[in-house]
Scaffold this motif. Structure first.
Motif, mmCIF file in Angstrom:
data_model
loop_
_atom_site.group_PDB
_atom_site.id
_atom_site.type_symbol
_atom_site.label_atom_id
_atom_site.label_comp_id
_atom_site.label_asym_id
_atom_site.label_seq_id
_atom_site.Cartn_x
_atom_site.Cartn_y
_atom_site.Cartn_z
ATOM 1 N N TYR A 105 79.735 64.933 2.354
ATOM 2 C CA TYR A 105 78.863 65.996 1.855
ATOM 3 C C TYR A 105 77.802 65.393 0.945
ATOM 4 O O TYR A 105 78.002 64.349 0.333
ATOM 5 C CB TYR A 105 79.676 67.035 1.075
ATOM 6 N N TYR A 106 76.655 66.075 0.840
ATOM 7 C CA TYR A 106 75.622 65.638 -0.087
ATOM 8 C C TYR A 106 76.125 65.769 -1.517
ATOM 9 O O TYR A 106 76.859 66.692 -1.846
ATOM 10 C CB TYR A 106 74.349 66.479 0.079
ATOM 11 N N THR A 107 75.721 64.813 -2.346
ATOM 12 C CA THR A 107 76.053 64.852 -3.766
ATOM 13 C C THR A 107 74.757 64.861 -4.569
ATOM 14 O O THR A 107 73.662 64.707 -4.011
ATOM 15 C CB THR A 107 76.899 63.629 -4.184
ATOM 16 N N HIS A 124 76.522 76.093 -1.575
ATOM 17 C CA HIS A 124 77.758 75.621 -0.950
ATOM 18 C C HIS A 124 77.655 74.120 -0.723
ATOM 19 O O HIS A 124 76.595 73.534 -0.911
ATOM 20 C CB HIS A 124 78.018 76.350 0.375
ATOM 21 N N ARG A 125 78.745 73.493 -0.334
ATOM 22 C CA ARG A 125 78.699 72.063 -0.021
ATOM 23 C C ARG A 125 78.043 71.893 1.340
ATOM 24 O O ARG A 125 78.418 72.543 2.306
ATOM 25 C CB ARG A 125 80.104 71.473 0.014
#
Length: 89
Positions: free
Chosen positions: A25-27, A13-14
């Motif tokens: 959010y993490y990328t 999930h994000r």
């Protein structure tokens, strides 16, 4: 010796970044070698990657630095010392 975790800590999930960036959010760029990431109040340092991940990031154009040595784990070192102390030969 690298730390190997068992069980699922994170599902697919994000994942939001910690405050004050909790609106982001993490990328994929955040998951690179020699970076520390804070996932739900647990800090991880990325020191290596498998071949699949290397190829995936390379195709996305993410530059990867050289591998780094994993930090020493004090608890693992302690357990090894205790084990050696009580090992009979």
């Amino acid at each position: 010796m690298p730390l190997h975790l068992t069980g699922t800590l994170i599902r697919r999930h994000r994942i939001p970044k910690p405050p004050p960036h909790d609106d982001e959010y993490y990328t994929v760029e955040d998951f690179n070698i020699n970076k520390e990431i804070n996932l739900y109040s647990k800090v991880f340092k990325i020191t290596n990657r498998d071949e699949f991940t290397r190829n995936f990031l390379k195709k996305l154009g993410v530059r990867m630095p050289d591998l780094v040595t994993a930090p020493s784990d004090p608890y693992t070192n302690y357990r090894k010392a205790v084990s050696r102390k009580y090992t009979c030969y």
